[in-house]
Design a protein around this motif. Structure first.
Motif, PDB file in Angstrom:
ATOM      1  N   GLU A   1      38.103  12.094  18.898  1.00 59.11           N
ATOM      2  CA  GLU A   1      37.539  11.252  17.836  1.00 59.11           C
ATOM      3  C   GLU A   1      37.963  11.742  16.452  1.00 59.11           C
TER       4      GLU A   1
ATOM      5  N   TRP B   1      27.095  17.663  14.780  1.00 55.45           N
ATOM      6  CA  TRP B   1      26.450  17.293  16.054  1.00 55.45           C
ATOM      7  C   TRP B   1      26.824  18.295  17.151  1.00 55.45           C
TER       8      TRP B   1
ATOM      9  N   TRP C   1      25.248  16.123  24.631  1.00 53.75           N
ATOM     10  CA  TRP C   1      26.638  15.719  24.701  1.00 53.75           C
ATOM     11  C   TRP C   1      26.816  14.246  25.029  1.00 53.75           C
ATOM     12  N   TRP C   2      25.923  13.699  25.823  1.00 50.18           N
ATOM     13  CA  TRP C   2      26.069  12.309  26.245  1.00 50.18           C
ATOM     14  C   TRP C   2      24.901  11.498  25.727  1.00 50.18           C
ATOM     15  N   HIS C   3      25.204  10.332  25.219  1.00 47.95           N
ATOM     16  CA  HIS C   3      24.142   9.438  24.756  1.00 47.95           C
ATOM     17  C   HIS C   3      24.160   8.234  25.686  1.00 47.95           C
TER      18      HIS C   3
ATOM     19  N   ARG D   1      26.108   2.811  27.532  1.00 44.75           N
ATOM     20  CA  ARG D   1      26.615   3.650  26.446  1.00 44.75           C
ATOM     21  C   ARG D   1      25.832   3.268  25.200  1.00 44.75           C
TER      22      ARG D   1
ATOM     23  N   PRO E   1      29.212   9.101  20.336  1.00 44.09           N
ATOM     24  CA  PRO E   1      30.379   9.235  19.441  1.00 44.09           C
ATOM     25  C   PRO E   1      31.548   8.315  19.814  1.00 44.09           C
ATOM     26  N   SER E   2      31.583   7.866  21.050  1.00 42.52           N
ATOM     27  CA  SER E   2      32.697   6.989  21.432  1.00 42.52           C
ATOM     28  C   SER E   2      32.334   5.509  21.349  1.00 42.52           C
TER      29      SER E   2
ATOM     30  N   ARG F   1      31.834   1.984  19.546  1.00 38.28           N
ATOM     31  CA  ARG F   1      32.305   1.235  18.370  1.00 38.28           C
ATOM     32  C   ARG F   1      32.042  -0.239  18.609  1.00 38.28           C
TER      33      ARG F   1
ATOM     34  N   VAL G   1      30.018   2.824  14.083  1.00 36.11           N
ATOM     35  CA  VAL G   1      30.554   3.952  14.854  1.00 36.11           C
ATOM     36  C   VAL G   1      29.437   4.945  15.147  1.00 36.11           C
TER      37      VAL G   1
ATOM     38  N   MET H   1      27.738   8.563  15.940  1.00 35.65           N
ATOM     39  CA  MET H   1      28.049   9.894  15.389  1.00 35.65           C
ATOM     40  C   MET H   1      27.367  11.011  16.166  1.00 35.65           C
TER      41      MET H   1
ATOM     42  N   LYS I   1      27.243   5.192  11.793  1.00 32.58           N
ATOM     43  CA  LYS I   1      28.006   4.995  10.550  1.00 32.58           C
ATOM     44  C   LYS I   1      28.605   3.592  10.554  1.00 32.58           C
TER      45      LYS I   1
ATOM     46  N   VAL J   1      34.617   6.515  -0.774  1.00 35.41           N
ATOM     47  CA  VAL J   1      35.900   6.205  -0.125  1.00 35.41           C
ATOM     48  C   VAL J   1      36.248   4.776  -0.561  1.00 35.41           C
TER      49      VAL J   1
ATOM     50  N   GLU K   1      37.583   2.215   2.143  1.00 36.01           N
ATOM     51  CA  GLU K   1      36.713   1.975   3.294  1.00 36.01           C
ATOM     52  C   GLU K   1      35.294   2.424   2.961  1.00 36.01           C
TER      53      GLU K   1
ATOM     54  N   GLN L   1      31.483   3.189   3.209  1.00 34.71           N
ATOM     55  CA  GLN L   1      30.730   3.484   4.431  1.00 34.71           C
ATOM     56  C   GLN L   1      29.237   3.475   4.165  1.00 34.71           C
TER      57      GLN L   1
ATOM     58  N   VAL M   1      25.288   4.609   6.130  1.00 30.86           N
ATOM     59  CA  VAL M   1      24.563   5.194   7.258  1.00 30.86           C
ATOM     60  C   VAL M   1      23.517   4.177   7.692  1.00 30.86           C
TER      61      VAL M   1
END
Lengths: 186, 247
Positions: free
Chosen positions: A125, A136, B109-111, B150, B155-156, B158, B173, B175, B181, B222, B225, B227, B229
Motif C-alpha cells: 500500500e 497503525w 492486522w485484519w479488518h 472486508r 487498509p486494502s 477502496r 481509502v 487506513m 481517508k 495537498v 489531491e 484529502q 478524514v
C-alpha cells in the motif's frame, strides 16, 4: 524431527489456532488486538520437536491462517523463520520452559510476525497513506506483542508440559537435563 | 458572690432555648450549601412512581418512527421513478438479507467480519454489507454457509464515494484505524467538516446513495489531491447483525 508429529492429538491441537483467531475473545485483548495464537502454539511445538518440525508446522499454520484472513499479507515467512529459530534454541538449551523465557520468546515472536505483516502491507500500500499505515502497524504490533508476551507463560507452559507428558524423554536427554541442573546448583 | 452564679444560670437557660433554633438554622445553611440536594433527591425518590412510564415514551418514539418511515417510503418511490427516467441503476429494489456476525476482527492486522450466511443464501463476492447507519464493507469471499466481509477500515479497501452537498467524487481509502481517508478526485473539494459522504448515485459497483460517513477534518495542503478524514456512520465493533444487499 521429534516424535510430536506422530501423535494425532498434538497435530490436531494446531487446528485450534484458527478457531481461537475466529473467536477472538474481547476480554483477552489490548486496544482491541488479541494475542498472536499462532506464536503461542508454535513456540512450545518448535522448542519440543526441533527445527525441521518447527518449520513445517510454521508453514502449515501460516497457510491455515492465511485462509481465514483477508489476504494482502501472509503469515508463512515469519512463522517458518520462528519455527526454525525456536527449534534450534530448544535443542541447544533444554531448560527453556521458564515462564519468563517463554514470555520473552513469545513477545519477540509476535513482534517478528507483526514486522513481517506490517512490512508486507507497507510495500503493497505504499503511497501517501504511509504515515497512517506506519502508525497503525506500530500500534497493532505493540498491542499484540504485549498481550502475547503476557499470555505465553500460561498457555505455552501448559502446552509444553502437556507435550512433554505425551512424549517420553529419551535417556540421553534425561542425563543431559540432570547434568544441566547439577551444574546450575553449583 | 451569688450574682454571677445567677447570671450564669440565666445565660445557660437562654442558650438551651436557642439551641434548636441554631440547629435548624445550621440545617438550612447546609441545604443552601448543597443547593437543595436533599430536597430534590427526596422529591425524585418519592415521585418516581408517578413519572411518565416507558409506554408513553415508546408510543411517542413509535409515532415518530412511523412518520419517518412513511416519508422515506414516499421519497424512495420518487427516487425510483426519477432514476428510471434518468436510466440509472436502481437503488432499493435489490433484495436484502440479514445475517448474524459470527466472528469479528475490527482492530489489528485484519479488518474483517465473518457472517453466518453465504452462497446458499445467494450472497456473492462484492455484495455490499450494511450495518445500522450505513455501509460497512463488501463481501470478499463466500463459502456455502458463511461470507467474509472486508470492512471499509481495512487498509486494502477502496470504494468510490461522493459528497452529496457539493456533488464531488472521491475515493474512500481504509487506513487500519476506525476512520477512513477520502481522497477527492478534483482539485477544489469545497467540502466542509460535517458533510455527509455516501456512495455515488452513478455507481455501478455499489448501490447508490448509501450513507457511508461524515467528514471530520479536511487537509487541503495537498493541492492536487485534497484529502479528508471520514468518520464512518456504521461501527462494525458493535454490530451483531448486518444486512447484505444482493446485487
Amino acid at each position: 524431527m521429534g516424535p510430536l508429529y506422530k501423535r494425532p492429538i498434538c497435530v490436531l491441537s494446531g487446528f485450534t489456532v484458527p478457531w481461537l483467531v475466529l473467536v477472538s475473545p474481547s476480554w483477552l485483548s489490548l486496544s482491541g488486538v488479541g494475542p498472536c495464537w499462532a506464536v503461542l502454539w508454535l513456540l512450545p511445538w518448535a522448542l519440543e520437536d526441533g527445527w525441521v518440525s518447527g518449520m513445517i508446522a510454521g508453514f502449515f499454520l501460516g497457510i491455515l491462517l492465511d485462509a481465514i484472513s483477508l489476504g494482502g499479507a501472509t503469515y508463512v515467512p515469519a512463522l517458518v523463520a520462528l519455527g526454525w529459530w525456536w527449534g534450534k534454541l530448544g535443542r541447544r538449551s533444554p531448560l527453556l520452559e521458564g515462564s519468563l523465557n517463554l514470555g520473552l520468546l513469545a513477545w519477540i515472536g509476535s513482534a517478528v510476525v507483526g514486522l513481517s505483516l506490517g512490512a508486507q502491507f507497507l510495500v503493497k500500500e505504499f503511497g501517501e497513506s504511509i504515515f497512517w499505515l506506519l502508525h497503525w502497524s506500530f500500534l497493532t504490533l505493540l498491542s499484540q506483542s504485549i498481550v502475547t508476551g503476557l499470555v505465553a507463560p500460561i498457555i505455552a507452559s501448559l502446552l509444553l508440559l502437556l507435550w512433554r507428558r505425551k512424549r517420553p524423554i529419551p535417556f540421553l536427554e534425561k542425563t543431559r537435563l540432570r547434568k544441566f541442573a547439577r551444574n546450575r546448583k553449583k | 458572690m451569688g450574682g454571677p452564679h445567677w447570671a450564669g444560670r440565666i445565660r445557660l437557660k437562654n442558650l438551651g432555648r436557642l439551641l434548636p433554633l441554631l440547629i435548624f438554622g445550621g440545617g438550612l445553611f447546609l441545604v443552601r450549601l448543597t443547593k437543595g440536594a436533599v430536597f430534590l433527591d427526596t422529591y425524585a425518590f418519592l415521585s418516581r412512581p408517578f413519572w411518565p412510564g416507558p409506554a408513553q415514551k415508546e408510543w411517542l418514539r413509535n409515532g415518530f418512527s412511523i412518520e419517518q418511515q412513511t416519508k422515506l417510503r414516499l421519497l424512495e418511490q420518487d427516487n425510483r421513478r426519477l432514476r428510471v427516467l434518468l436510466a440509472l441503476k436502481k437503488s432499493s429494489s435489490a433484495r436484502q438479507i440479514s445475517a448474524a456476525v459470527i466472528s469479528r476482527q475490527t482492530q489489528g492486522w485484519w479488518h474483517q467480519l465473518e457472517i453466518g450466511k453465504g452462497q446458499l443464501a445467494g450472497i456473492s463476492a462484492d455484495d455490499p454489507v450494511l450495518g445500522p447507519g450505513g455501509l460497512l464493507g463488501r463481501i470478499q469471499s463466500v463459502t456455502p454457509t458463511t461470507a467474509r466481509v472486508r470492512l471499509l477500515t481495512s487498509p486494502s479497501s477502496r470504494i468510490g464515494v461522493w459528497v452529496p452537498r457539493t456533488g464531488r467524487h472521491g475515493l474512500l481509502v481504509g487506513m487500519g484505524t476506525s476512520r477512513t481517508k477520502l481522497v477527492f478526485l478534483d482539485k477544489g473539494s469545497s467540502a466542509l467538516p460535517g458533510d455527509v459522504v455516501s456512495t455515488s448515485p452513478a455507481s455501478t459497483l455499489l448501490p447508490p446513495n448509501l450513507p457511508v460517513g461524515v467528514i471530520q477534518s479536511l487537509n487541503n495542503q495537498v493541492p492536487l489531491e485534497p484529502q479528508a478524514v471520514v468518520q464512518l456512520i456504521a461501527t462494525p465493533a458493535a454490530v451483531d447483525w448486518v444486512q447484505v444487499q444482493l446485487r
